[in-house]
Write a protein that holds these residues in place. Structure first.
Motif, PDB file in Angstrom:
ATOM      1  N   TRP A 131     -27.794  15.678  -9.238  1.00 17.27           N
ATOM      2  CA  TRP A 131     -26.881  14.648  -8.645  1.00 17.27           C
ATOM      3  C   TRP A 131     -26.092  14.022  -9.967  1.00 17.27           C
ATOM      4  O   TRP A 131     -25.702  12.872  -9.917  1.00 17.27           O
ATOM      5  N   ASN A 132     -25.735  14.874 -10.588  1.00 17.88           N
ATOM      6  CA  ASN A 132     -24.714  14.517 -11.745  1.00 17.88           C
ATOM      7  C   ASN A 132     -23.407  14.347 -11.310  1.00 17.88           C
ATOM      8  O   ASN A 132     -22.796  15.156 -10.789  1.00 17.88           O
ATOM      9  N   ARG A 133     -22.793  13.172 -11.509  1.00 16.73           N
ATOM     10  CA  ARG A 133     -21.580  13.103 -10.831  1.00 16.73           C
ATOM     11  C   ARG A 133     -20.337  13.153 -11.787  1.00 16.73           C
ATOM     12  O   ARG A 133     -19.202  13.228 -11.388  1.00 16.73           O
ATOM     13  N   SER A 134     -20.726  13.796 -12.725  1.00 17.96           N
ATOM     14  CA  SER A 134     -19.723  14.108 -13.740  1.00 17.96           C
ATOM     15  C   SER A 134     -19.379  15.742 -14.337  1.00 17.96           C
ATOM     16  O   SER A 134     -18.389  16.083 -14.868  1.00 17.96           O
ATOM     17  N   THR A 135     -20.485  16.462 -13.869  1.00 21.00           N
ATOM     18  CA  THR A 135     -20.591  17.781 -14.703  1.00 21.00           C
ATOM     19  C   THR A 135     -19.639  18.780 -14.020  1.00 21.00           C
ATOM     20  O   THR A 135     -19.526  19.948 -14.469  1.00 21.00           O
ATOM     21  N   LEU A 136     -19.588  18.466 -12.804  1.00 26.96           N
ATOM     22  CA  LEU A 136     -18.786  19.738 -11.755  1.00 26.96           C
ATOM     23  C   LEU A 136     -17.293  18.933 -11.348  1.00 26.96           C
ATOM     24  O   LEU A 136     -17.107  18.752 -10.043  1.00 26.96           O
ATOM     25  N   PRO A 137     -16.697  18.631 -12.181  1.00 25.66           N
ATOM     26  CA  PRO A 137     -15.045  18.149 -11.663  1.00 25.66           C
ATOM     27  C   PRO A 137     -14.357  19.389 -10.767  1.00 25.66           C
ATOM     28  O   PRO A 137     -14.448  20.487 -10.958  1.00 25.66           O
ATOM     29  N   MET A 138     -13.559  18.727  -9.868  1.00 27.98           N
ATOM     30  CA  MET A 138     -13.163  19.600  -8.697  1.00 27.98           C
ATOM     31  C   MET A 138     -11.230  19.559  -9.243  1.00 27.98           C
ATOM     32  O   MET A 138     -10.875  18.626  -9.470  1.00 27.98           O
ATOM     33  N   THR A 139     -10.901  20.561  -8.962  1.00 26.20           N
ATOM     34  CA  THR A 139      -9.329  20.768  -9.544  1.00 26.20           C
ATOM     35  C   THR A 139      -8.771  21.499  -8.266  1.00 26.20           C
ATOM     36  O   THR A 139      -9.362  22.122  -7.354  1.00 26.20           O
ATOM     37  N   ASP A 140      -7.609  21.259  -8.347  1.00 23.13           N
ATOM     38  CA  ASP A 140      -6.530  22.087  -7.460  1.00 23.13           C
ATOM     39  C   ASP A 140      -5.782  23.160  -8.269  1.00 23.13           C
ATOM     40  O   ASP A 140      -4.457  22.910  -8.484  1.00 23.13           O
ATOM     41  N   PRO A 141      -6.217  24.304  -8.420  1.00 22.19           N
ATOM     42  CA  PRO A 141      -5.463  25.316  -9.234  1.00 22.19           C
ATOM     43  C   PRO A 141      -4.319  25.825  -8.671  1.00 22.19           C
ATOM     44  O   PRO A 141      -3.455  26.338  -9.367  1.00 22.19           O
ATOM     45  N   ASP A 142      -4.121  25.826  -7.265  1.00 28.03           N
ATOM     46  CA  ASP A 142      -3.191  26.427  -6.685  1.00 28.03           C
ATOM     47  C   ASP A 142      -2.217  25.338  -6.223  1.00 28.03           C
ATOM     48  O   ASP A 142      -0.888  25.790  -5.586  1.00 28.03           O
ATOM     49  N   GLY A 143      -2.389  24.260  -6.330  1.00 26.59           N
ATOM     50  CA  GLY A 143      -1.294  23.131  -5.907  1.00 26.59           C
ATOM     51  C   GLY A 143      -1.220  22.979  -4.433  1.00 26.59           C
ATOM     52  O   GLY A 143      -0.159  22.389  -4.209  1.00 26.59           O
ATOM     53  N   ASP A 144      -2.209  23.395  -3.764  1.00 23.12           N
ATOM     54  CA  ASP A 144      -1.888  23.399  -2.401  1.00 23.12           C
ATOM     55  C   ASP A 144      -2.741  22.101  -1.716  1.00 23.12           C
ATOM     56  O   ASP A 144      -2.810  22.079  -0.368  1.00 23.12           O
ATOM     57  N   GLY A 145      -3.387  21.420  -2.336  1.00 21.41           N
ATOM     58  CA  GLY A 145      -4.036  20.121  -2.074  1.00 21.41           C
ATOM     59  C   GLY A 145      -5.699  20.315  -1.624  1.00 21.41           C
ATOM     60  O   GLY A 145      -6.212  19.468  -1.254  1.00 21.41           O
ATOM     61  N   VAL A 146      -5.822  21.776  -2.195  1.00 20.98           N
ATOM     62  CA  VAL A 146      -7.478  22.056  -1.821  1.00 20.98           C
ATOM     63  C   VAL A 146      -8.133  21.884  -3.425  1.00 20.98           C
ATOM     64  O   VAL A 146      -7.730  22.622  -4.154  1.00 20.98           O
ATOM     65  N   PHE A 147      -9.072  21.047  -3.349  1.00 18.91           N
ATOM     66  CA  PHE A 147      -9.695  21.058  -4.581  1.00 18.91           C
ATOM     67  C   PHE A 147     -11.031  21.902  -4.547  1.00 18.91           C
ATOM     68  O   PHE A 147     -11.784  21.805  -3.598  1.00 18.91           O
ATOM     69  N   VAL A 148     -11.421  22.591  -5.635  1.00 15.24           N
ATOM     70  CA  VAL A 148     -12.241  23.702  -5.652  1.00 15.24           C
ATOM     71  C   VAL A 148     -13.460  23.495  -6.982  1.00 15.24           C
ATOM     72  O   VAL A 148     -12.832  22.995  -7.904  1.00 15.24           O
ATOM     73  N   ALA A 149     -14.522  23.753  -6.780  1.00 17.90           N
ATOM     74  CA  ALA A 149     -15.314  23.717  -7.812  1.00 17.90           C
ATOM     75  C   ALA A 149     -16.473  24.790  -7.592  1.00 17.90           C
ATOM     76  O   ALA A 149     -16.661  24.905  -6.494  1.00 17.90           O
TER      77      ALA A 149
END
Length: 798
Positions: A131-149
């Motif tokens: 439940w660590n809130r900082s170790t898995l940041p989500m990014t939008d690699p394709d710039g389509d508004g979908v954030f992934v981790a």
């Protein structure tokens, strides 16, 4: 019966217990467990203790290994496809040893989130990362508004959420969710297990000859078509590779012949198939003068322990002259002192209560002095409590006068030792009460209550786990900011053991104390007690969190073990909920083995002082998703109405006393005491005629199971092999070189016929029921017999 020199677990061989041993390695070096594709590191002091380190490691490119000699840290960066065991050679003061390193390939899963508005920060967090809130940041690699981790997970069920700009939200694309027990929900993600048969190394047997001891093992490659060669064998004798001349491989049989001249004292033999294409479990055999450990040898280990968790104030009133409950408005009896004391425990020792039950270790709640005033709890409804439990220390050397004197405490420890019962104290290192002179005289040793953003730093168990306070009147140490605090508190821990002769500690709130403290404490305990006194201590910690977090404290340089709360959370649901499958429990069991091995010292529980009691769930007083139930305990305390509930409790204990790890009995659970959250789960103990018919039956059943464990080494030292795990049955075997045992649990509400096939390696011909004496003759290792509803059977396999 336990013998005099009890519990010299694993690490110290008597002949090596000299105070001037310099750089000698005293510990059995445990495997380092890596996740393939993930960088990791380990302190050398966590691998083994030495008075001084003169260590060098042979490079291992497979593991992406690097050794920083100045910091004494090993760094690993295994590739994603690396699986199995590698033996890393190293020297310490010129002596050559090996470090076992397991790398496990991982399954990686991608989580996606399409937010409806713009956020500054989005993170994935859940039970898979503590439940660590900082170790898995989500990014939008394709710039389509979908954030992934991306996260790696073993088979099992996980809960998770998204952390967006300080707010927690469930996954809107996932309809599967579960209550978190605190008025909100978590999303659920399941990882299914590969159904193929896994490779397994079975114990075959041993022979004790005049010239040597012979051990043999059988390899089953499962569904992998693989021809094992000598290069795949990893055979360790202590911390060194077994000389090849003692080992032979004939087909699927490994034979080891060790000369008697090499077997004086306590020795460890570990065997594993660790090739690049095939990896099995590691078998461990502990030998005393060439004989396998069975609890009847001159030396016993902490694997033989059965711990009784004892809240002094609620156990037995032996000295009414010291009964002085706190007087305060709005203070209820269940939050006040109820009269239990150390004399009451001594009385029960004299009566033989613990010996009759089969207990060989008592864990006493904190013995330090606590305040003589009541304090209001910070969360609503702000009820008043006293320090009856012991967790509000106001002095580092004074004992609690409600429990007795220092002399009474010493008498208790001595009485227990006379009955071959060890004693653990509960040590509070995270905090003190505001009345403590440490806080009054050295406020710089402690953190601050007020956060920079204006919030109170209270009960942020995960977000600020190393600085959070439990209550405004309980200052939390800042060990990272004060070496002096570490020195004083570790010195105090040594003092209590030397002063009383106690045998170790249960440590409170471990995850809220930095690893730096535990390393300093354990180093001091080894240097000042274990090595010069030849006494192996046991330290078990309390941490709620992920496997990575919990296991980060369990090694030779820190704690012996922790409570296995992750396994417990799955186990009680699997047994009580008819919709749950034992398959979920078996997955969790295999997670435990992957992290700690099959022979481990993690604490297994059914109840604890921080949990709602099992019977409250089993009897339907609490929902299975209901973690916190304090108001239920105040307004409508649970009571057991359905006799069927005791059957579930009996089955849980049949499971708990037949699995690897150290069983921990919370007082009253031996007869099925119920209760909601603290303080309702801390009711006054009952004995003898205070118990009703069902409670007496439960007590008798618990005693039989504990003695069964105490008298059968396979239940303490054996491996674990799953035969069946579904919505009706959990069937597994425990095997060591002395015996094989079959355990079958039936959670169905009707009698069911168990149909099993035992491994061919067992060459099984007959089963003997270890509780009734009934015998069953087998044909071709096929098992078929009825198991009653909500019941279990335990057999010895011949």
């Amino acid at each position: 019966m336990f013998i005099r020199k009890m519990f010299l677990f694993l690490m110290i061989i008597a002949s090596a217990c000299a105070p001037d041993s310099g750089g000698k390695i005293h510990d059995l070096i445990q495997p380092v467990n890596l996740k393939a594709g993930q960088a990791d590191s380990v302190f050398v002091s966590d691998i083994f203790y030495a008075d001084d380190y003169d260590v060098s490691f042979e490079q291992n490119d497979d593991l992406g290994m690097r050794f920083d000699k100045e910091k004494n840290i090993l760094y690993f960066n295994p590739p994603r496809d690396l699986n199995g065991l590698r033996l890393v050679k190293f020297t310490q003061h010129g002596e050559e040893y090996v470090l076992p390193v397991f790398s496990r390939t991982q399954k990686y899963f991608t989580f996606k989130f399409r937010p409806k508005k713009k956020y500054n920060s989005i993170n994935l967090f859940g039970s898979f990362n503590g439940w660590n809130r900082s170790t898995l940041p989500m990014t939008d690699p394709d710039g389509d508004g979908v954030f992934v981790a991306e996260a790696s997970m073993d088979p099992g069920m996980y809960e998770y959420k998204f952390f967006v700009d300080g707010a927690e939200i469930t996954d809107p694309a996932n309809p599967d969710s579960i209550s978190n027990g605190m008025g909100a929900y978590n999303s659920v993600f399941k990882v299914e297990e590969d159904k193929s048969r896994k490779p397994f190394l079975f114990v075959d047997g041993f022979k004790l000859n005049k010239e040597n001891t012979e051990l043999s093992f059988l390899i089953n490659t499962g569904d992998i078509d693989y021809n094992v060669t000598g290069k795949d064998l990893a055979v360790l004798f202590g911390n060194k590779q077994m000389p090849f001349k003692y080992v032979s491989l004939n087909g699927n049989k490994i034979s080891i012949e060790i000369p008697s001249s090499q077997l004086k004292g306590e020795k460890f033999v570990r065997v594993c198939i660790g090739g690049k294409n095939l990896s099995t479990n590691m078998q461990t055999v502990i030998l005393f003068d060439g004989k396998p450990a069975d609890g009847k040898n001159e030396e016993s280990t902490w694997y033989d322990a059965v711990i009784y968790s004892l809240l002094t104030d609620r156990f037995n009133d032996g000295d009414k002259s010291i009964n002085k409950p706190i007087k305060a408005d709005s203070l209820f009896d269940k939050a006040n002192y109820n009269g239990g004391d150390w004399q009451g425990i001594i009385d029960k020792l004299d009566e033989g209560y613990f010996t009759e039950l089969g207990i060989n270790t008592i864990w006493l709640f904190p013995v330090n002095d606590n305040p003589n005033e009541a304090y209001r709890e910070y969360p609503e409804p702000h009820r008043w409590f006293t320090g009856y439990h012991g967790y509000w220390p106001i002095d580092h050397k004074r004992v609690e006068e409600h429990f007795g004197t220092m002399e009474t405490l010493k008498t208790l420890v001595n009485k227990a030792h006379e009955q071959n019962i060890k004693v653990l104290f509960d040590f509070v290192s995270n905090h003190v009460h505001e009345q403590h002179p440490f806080y009054k005289e050295h406020p710089e040793w402690f953190g601050t209550l007020n956060l920079p953003d204006g919030r109170k730093n209270l009960r942020f168990w995960d977000e600020f786990r190393l600085t959070t306070w439990f209550e405004p009147y309980m200052p939390s140490f800042d060990y990272l900011g004060s070496e002096e605090a570490i020195d004083v508190m570790t010195e105090n821990a040594v003092w209590w053991l030397k002063e009383t002769g106690a045998d170790g500690y249960r440590h409170d709130a471990v995850k809220h104390v930095p690893n730096k403290f535990w390393r300093a404490l354990t180093s001091r305990l080894k240097k000042e007690i274990e090595i010069p006194m030849g006494k192996k201590l046991y330290q078990i910690g309390e941490t709620f969190g992920s496997y990575d977090l919990i296991s980060s404290y369990v090694n030779n340089g820190q704690l012996s073990s922790q409570f296995n709360f992750n396994l417990y959370e799955v186990a009680f649901r699997a047994i009580i909920d008819p919709g749950k499958s034992f398959g979920d429990l078996d997955k969790e069991m295999k997670k435990t083995f992957a992290v700690y091995g099959q022979l481990h010292l993690m604490g297994n529980i059914m109840d604890s002082h921080d949990k709602n009691r099992f019977l409250a769930y089993a009897d339907g007083d609490l929902e299975l998703s209901q973690w916190s139930a304090a108001e239920v305990g105040w307004a409508n305390p649970p009571k057991v109405d359905n006799p069927q509930s005791y059957k579930m409790a009996k089955m849980y204990y049949a499971y708990m006393f037949t699995i690897p790890g150290v069983p921990v009995v919370y007082y009253g659970s031996e007869f099925g005491m119920t209760g909601a959250s603290d303080p309702d789960n801390r009711r006054m103990m009952k004995f003898g005629d205070q118990l009703d018919k069902e409670e007496k039956s439960m007590l008798e059943n618990t005693s039989k199971l504990i003695h069964l464990r105490n008298n059968n080494s396979a239940l303490r030292y054996g491996d674990f092999y799953t035969l069946k795990a579904d919505k009706k049955f959990y069937a597994y075997t425990r095997s060591d070189v002395n015996q094989r045992i079959l355990v079958i649990l039936n959670k169905s509400n009707k009698t069911e016929r168990a149909e099993l096939i035992l491994p061919a390696e067992f060459n099984a011909a007959e089963l003997t029921d270890m509780l009734t004496g009934d015998q069953i003759v087998l044909e071709r290792s096929a098992v078929s017999f009825p198991v009653k509803a909500l019941d279990f059977r335990i057999f010895e396999i011949k």
